[in-house]
Write a protein that holds these residues in place. Structure first.
Motif, PDB file in Angstrom:
ATOM      1  N   ARG A  72       0.858  -1.185   0.000  1.00 40.81           N
ATOM      2  CA  ARG A  72       0.000   0.000   0.000  1.00 40.81           C
ATOM      3  C   ARG A  72       0.893   1.233   0.000  1.00 40.81           C
ATOM      4  O   ARG A  72       2.058   1.154   0.397  1.00 40.81           O
ATOM      5  CB  ARG A  72      -0.916   0.018   1.237  1.00 40.81           C
ATOM      6  CG  ARG A  72      -2.041  -1.003   1.175  1.00 40.81           C
ATOM      7  CD  ARG A  72      -2.712  -1.208   2.510  1.00 40.81           C
ATOM      8  NE  ARG A  72      -1.837  -1.918   3.420  1.00 40.81           N
ATOM      9  CZ  ARG A  72      -1.721  -3.253   3.476  1.00 40.81           C
ATOM     10  NH1 ARG A  72      -2.455  -4.013   2.707  1.00 40.81           N
ATOM     11  NH2 ARG A  72      -0.879  -3.816   4.308  1.00 40.81           N
ATOM     12  N   PHE A 184      -5.924  -5.682  -7.569  1.00 39.37           N
ATOM     13  CA  PHE A 184      -5.437  -4.593  -6.708  1.00 39.37           C
ATOM     14  C   PHE A 184      -3.979  -4.761  -6.309  1.00 39.37           C
ATOM     15  O   PHE A 184      -3.383  -3.879  -5.715  1.00 39.37           O
ATOM     16  CB  PHE A 184      -6.289  -4.503  -5.430  1.00 39.37           C
ATOM     17  CG  PHE A 184      -6.417  -5.824  -4.699  1.00 39.37           C
ATOM     18  CD1 PHE A 184      -5.396  -6.287  -3.882  1.00 39.37           C
ATOM     19  CD2 PHE A 184      -7.555  -6.612  -4.857  1.00 39.37           C
ATOM     20  CE1 PHE A 184      -5.497  -7.508  -3.235  1.00 39.37           C
ATOM     21  CE2 PHE A 184      -7.663  -7.842  -4.211  1.00 39.37           C
ATOM     22  CZ  PHE A 184      -6.627  -8.292  -3.404  1.00 39.37           C
ATOM     23  N   GLN A 222       2.548 -16.912  -0.542  1.00 38.07           N
ATOM     24  CA  GLN A 222       1.397 -16.043  -0.846  1.00 38.07           C
ATOM     25  C   GLN A 222       0.146 -16.870  -1.063  1.00 38.07           C
ATOM     26  O   GLN A 222      -0.965 -16.380  -0.905  1.00 38.07           O
ATOM     27  CB  GLN A 222       1.662 -15.192  -2.101  1.00 38.07           C
ATOM     28  CG  GLN A 222       2.756 -14.156  -1.940  1.00 38.07           C
ATOM     29  CD  GLN A 222       2.422 -13.077  -0.931  1.00 38.07           C
ATOM     30  OE1 GLN A 222       1.340 -13.049  -0.351  1.00 38.07           O
ATOM     31  NE2 GLN A 222       3.360 -12.184  -0.707  1.00 38.07           N
ATOM     32  N   PRO A 287      -8.061 -14.874   3.585  1.00 34.07           N
ATOM     33  CA  PRO A 287      -8.427 -13.522   3.159  1.00 34.07           C
ATOM     34  C   PRO A 287      -9.663 -13.529   2.265  1.00 34.07           C
ATOM     35  O   PRO A 287      -9.757 -14.339   1.343  1.00 34.07           O
ATOM     36  CB  PRO A 287      -7.201 -13.051   2.377  1.00 34.07           C
ATOM     37  CG  PRO A 287      -6.077 -13.823   2.960  1.00 34.07           C
ATOM     38  CD  PRO A 287      -6.658 -15.173   3.268  1.00 34.07           C
ATOM     39  N   GLN A 289     -11.299 -10.288   1.310  1.00 34.65           N
ATOM     40  CA  GLN A 289     -11.181  -9.007   0.583  1.00 34.65           C
ATOM     41  C   GLN A 289     -12.504  -8.272   0.469  1.00 34.65           C
ATOM     42  O   GLN A 289     -12.574  -7.083   0.748  1.00 34.65           O
ATOM     43  CB  GLN A 289     -10.544  -9.150  -0.810  1.00 34.65           C
ATOM     44  CG  GLN A 289      -9.325 -10.064  -0.904  1.00 34.65           C
ATOM     45  CD  GLN A 289      -8.141  -9.653  -0.046  1.00 34.65           C
ATOM     46  OE1 GLN A 289      -8.207  -8.655   0.636  1.00 34.65           O
ATOM     47  NE2 GLN A 289      -7.070 -10.430  -0.068  1.00 34.65           N
ATOM     48  N   ASP A 327      -8.339 -11.073   5.598  1.00 36.74           N
ATOM     49  CA  ASP A 327      -7.949  -9.727   5.179  1.00 36.74           C
ATOM     50  C   ASP A 327      -9.168  -9.133   4.486  1.00 36.74           C
ATOM     51  O   ASP A 327      -9.864  -9.840   3.750  1.00 36.74           O
ATOM     52  CB  ASP A 327      -6.812  -9.774   4.147  1.00 36.74           C
ATOM     53  CG  ASP A 327      -5.509 -10.305   4.707  1.00 36.74           C
ATOM     54  OD1 ASP A 327      -5.392 -10.435   5.937  1.00 36.74           O
ATOM     55  OD2 ASP A 327      -4.599 -10.584   3.900  1.00 36.74           O
ATOM     56  N   SER A 361      -5.834   1.023  -1.695  1.00 35.12           N
ATOM     57  CA  SER A 361      -4.765   1.951  -2.054  1.00 35.12           C
ATOM     58  C   SER A 361      -4.307   1.585  -3.467  1.00 35.12           C
ATOM     59  O   SER A 361      -3.828   0.473  -3.699  1.00 35.12           O
ATOM     60  CB  SER A 361      -3.629   1.774  -1.037  1.00 35.12           C
ATOM     61  OG  SER A 361      -2.419   2.277  -1.513  1.00 35.12           O
TER      62      SER A 361
HETATM   63  N1  SAH Z   1      -1.373 -13.485  -0.684  1.00 36.31           N
HETATM   64  C1  SAH Z   1      -2.285 -13.057   0.253  1.00 36.31           C
HETATM   65  C2  SAH Z   1      -2.206 -11.615   0.655  1.00 36.31           C
HETATM   66  C3  SAH Z   1      -1.004 -10.821   0.384  1.00 36.31           C
HETATM   67  S1  SAH Z   1      -1.086  -9.099   0.614  1.00 36.31           S
HETATM   68  C4  SAH Z   1      -3.662 -13.316  -0.303  1.00 36.31           C
HETATM   69  O1  SAH Z   1      -3.841 -13.600  -1.458  1.00 36.31           O
HETATM   70  O2  SAH Z   1      -4.602 -13.200   0.426  1.00 36.31           O
HETATM   71  C5  SAH Z   1      -1.902  -8.924   2.174  1.00 36.31           C
HETATM   72  C6  SAH Z   1      -3.183  -8.172   2.107  1.00 36.31           C
HETATM   73  O3  SAH Z   1      -2.970  -6.825   1.775  1.00 36.31           O
HETATM   74  C7  SAH Z   1      -4.168  -8.651   1.068  1.00 36.31           C
HETATM   75  O4  SAH Z   1      -4.845  -9.788   1.447  1.00 36.31           O
HETATM   76  C8  SAH Z   1      -5.074  -7.469   0.920  1.00 36.31           C
HETATM   77  O5  SAH Z   1      -6.116  -7.497   1.860  1.00 36.31           O
HETATM   78  C9  SAH Z   1      -4.164  -6.291   1.233  1.00 36.31           C
HETATM   79  N2  SAH Z   1      -3.859  -5.530   0.036  1.00 36.31           N
HETATM   80  C10 SAH Z   1      -3.159  -5.932  -1.038  1.00 36.31           C
HETATM   81  N3  SAH Z   1      -3.112  -4.950  -1.965  1.00 36.31           N
HETATM   82  C11 SAH Z   1      -3.811  -3.908  -1.475  1.00 36.31           C
HETATM   83  C12 SAH Z   1      -4.119  -2.621  -1.965  1.00 36.31           C
HETATM   84  N4  SAH Z   1      -3.737  -2.221  -3.166  1.00 36.31           N
HETATM   85  N5  SAH Z   1      -4.844  -1.799  -1.162  1.00 36.31           N
HETATM   86  C13 SAH Z   1      -5.262  -2.202   0.052  1.00 36.31           C
HETATM   87  N6  SAH Z   1      -4.994  -3.402   0.561  1.00 36.31           N
HETATM   88  C14 SAH Z   1      -4.277  -4.262  -0.185  1.00 36.31           C
END
Ligand code: SAH
Ligand code: SF4
Ligand code: F3S
Length: 466
Positions: A72, A184, A222, A287, A289, A327, A361
């Motif tokens: 982010r 994202f 991941q 996660p 989302q 997440d 973000s």
């Molecule tokens: N590999 C894991 C997560 C890796 S990143 C998966 O696939 O679930 C960890 C967390 O950061 C993600 O699960 C997501 O909730 C958050 N994240 C990733 N990119 C983001 C972004 N651009 N804006 C906000 N949150 C983000």
């Protein structure tokens, strides 16, 4: 004539001493995910092999390294602030070298050298073996960069130096990169293609950890469910369920955790494997989302709300009482108020014990940045995030209240943060438990049975009962 001869007084001539060459020191800070911390331990190992010594203060280090995160915008800002502090230190000691490692190095490449003038070294996540050469290059006053991504590198043969650990729990990388392309997410760009690490080297590392006193390993990737290794010798493929089992069989006293599972890939075979082994922790980080199928599709998560909830039901069916966390992203592109409410309602149904919650973000270069306008106003994103956080706090409290009166097997990780009179440890479900030492013979790294008696949102407070 007598000749007067002056006989010199005997003097103690010191033995010639060789002044030991002062060892070069390095200081390292790490940001981002557990995988990045695990990478820092690989980097420390590479540097120690070269004779460098770790130091805890950046002011007098010869080499200052920052292992960075790009997930982010705020993560990158934090790193920039640290870099400006290191810049001041370097002004006082011009010989100091500053290196940027990890995802920001990969994302920004040479641009980082232009933007952060005092940075000397830029190394991406797959190029750490070249660090010694890059340091030499930088010592001659050149800027040194290696951001090549690899399809094979897993650092399988490097045994990590455990940094700042408690000596009880450790992270073990089982794969690198990601092929998922969630719209994202910057990770596929910063970490490259997914590749799995040799299963035998993983089991060896975990066995070594157990032998040196560690009692818990967390297998990291991941998307751990897509782990795949072809064991040529046995002419057999190893999937994630097989790997979990192999690690669990090292010793019943070694706990096994893993992160992160992807809802589209977590299999019943993995769930049954967890059920079969007492030492595989009953906790899944899954996660979500978003709770809206339309948003999930825009995010390219490749599952729907219904699919996700069916996976949660399956988990609770096969693993009753399993800990669950997620997440969550608030305010993704074009998210409506109704879709936000769907996220809240999904959270209520899944009854997460804990969540990591963020507002969206936009990350340059990602699918979403190219395809969808980042059109949810900042104040709306923040308000939605606050609602998500408030709900999660309630769910966490309720989950802890449901645990009161129950007894859990806890692995003691060390003193509680607040008082050396209390231990801190975790249950299999990953709940943090704090309990008085009470003169018992238990020590760090031991398992004890603890009854939960009180709770806060984040902690169960209890008493040793055996
Ligand atoms: N590999 C894991 C997560 C890796 S990143 C998966 O696939 O679930 C960890 C967390 O950061 C993600 O699960 C997501 O909730 C958050 N994240 C990733 N990119 C983001 C972004 N651009 N804006 C906000 N949150 C983000
Ligand atoms: Fe990012 Fe998706 Fe890969 Fe997780 S699975 S690292 S969110 S692209
Ligand atoms: Fe951050 Fe890279 Fe991890 S972007 S979350 S450090 S993989």
């Amino acid at each position: 004539m007598p000749v007067s001869v002056s006989i010199p007084e005997p003097v103690n001539i010191p033995e010639p001493v060789s002044i030991p060459e002062r060892k070069k020191t390095f200081y390292m800070e790490s940001y981002g995910c557990a995988m990045n911390f695990a990478d820092s331990e690989i980097v420390a190992s590479i540097l120690q092999e070269e004779g460098l010594v770790a130091t805890r203060s950046y002011e007098d280090a010869d080499l200052v390294l920052v292992n960075t995160c790009s997930i982010r915008e705020k993560a990158e800002q934090t790193v920039r602030q640290r870099l400006s502090l290191f810049r001041l230190a370097k002004k006082k000691r011009p010989g100091m070298l500053i290196g940027v490692l990890g995802c920001m190095a990969e994302r920004l490449k040479e641009r980082l050298l232009e933007e952060e003038k005092l940075v000397d070294i830029v190394v991406g996540p797959d190029a750490y073996r070249s660090l010694p050469g890059l340091i030499e290059e930088a010592e001659t006053g050149q800027k040194a960069v290696n951001v090549l991504l690899s399809r094979e590198e897993t650092y399988a043969d490097i045994s990590p130096v455990r940094l700042d650990g408690n000596g009880v729990t450790a992270f073990v990388s089982i794969m690198r990169g990601c092929n998922n392309m969630c719209s994202f997410c910057v990770v596929p760009f910063t970490r490259g293609r997914e590749r799995s690490r040799d299963a035998a080297s993983i089991v060896r590392e975990c066995s070594d950890l157990f032998r040196s006193g560690y009692r818990e390993v967390t297998l990291l990737g991941q998307n751990v469910d897509s782990y795949y290794w072809m064991d040529e010798k046995a002419d057999k493929a190893v999937n994630f369920a097989n790997l979990l089992e192999q690690v669990a069989l090292i010793d019943p006293m070694l706990r096994v955790r893993f992160s992160t599972s992807h809802p589209k890939d977590i299999t019943d075979e993995v769930l049954y494997t967890i059920a079969r082994h007492e030492n595989i922790c009953k906790y899944i980080h899954l996660p979500v989302q978003s709770g809206s199928s339309r948003i999930l599709q825009l995010m390219n998560r490749t599952y729907t709300r219904e699919w996700y909830l069916a996976r949660v039901a399956r988990i609770m069916d096969i693993l009753p009482g399993c800990g669950l966390s997620a997440d969550v992203i608030a305010g993704f592109c074009s998210e409506t108020e109704e879709e936000h409410l769907e996220t809240l309602s999904l959270m209520e149904i899944a009854r997460y014990d804990m969540s990591y919650m963020f507002f969206y973000s936009e990350r340059p270069g990602t699918l979403a940045a190219r395809r969808y306008p980042d059109d949810v106003p900042e104040d709306v994103k923040k308000r939605r995030l606050e609602e998500i956080v408030r709900l999660q706090n309630r769910l966490s409290r309720e989950s802890n209240q449901r645990d009161l009166g129950k007894t859990f097997r806890v692995l003691i990780e060390g003193d509680s943060k607040k008082s050396a009179a209390d231990w801190m440890g975790r249950s299999s479900q990953n709940k943090v438990m704090v309990f008085p030492k009470d003169g018992s013979a238990a020590k760090k790294g031991d398992y004890v049975w603890v009854r939960a008696e009180e709770c806060t949102t984040a902690t169960l407070i209890g008493r040793i009962v055996g």
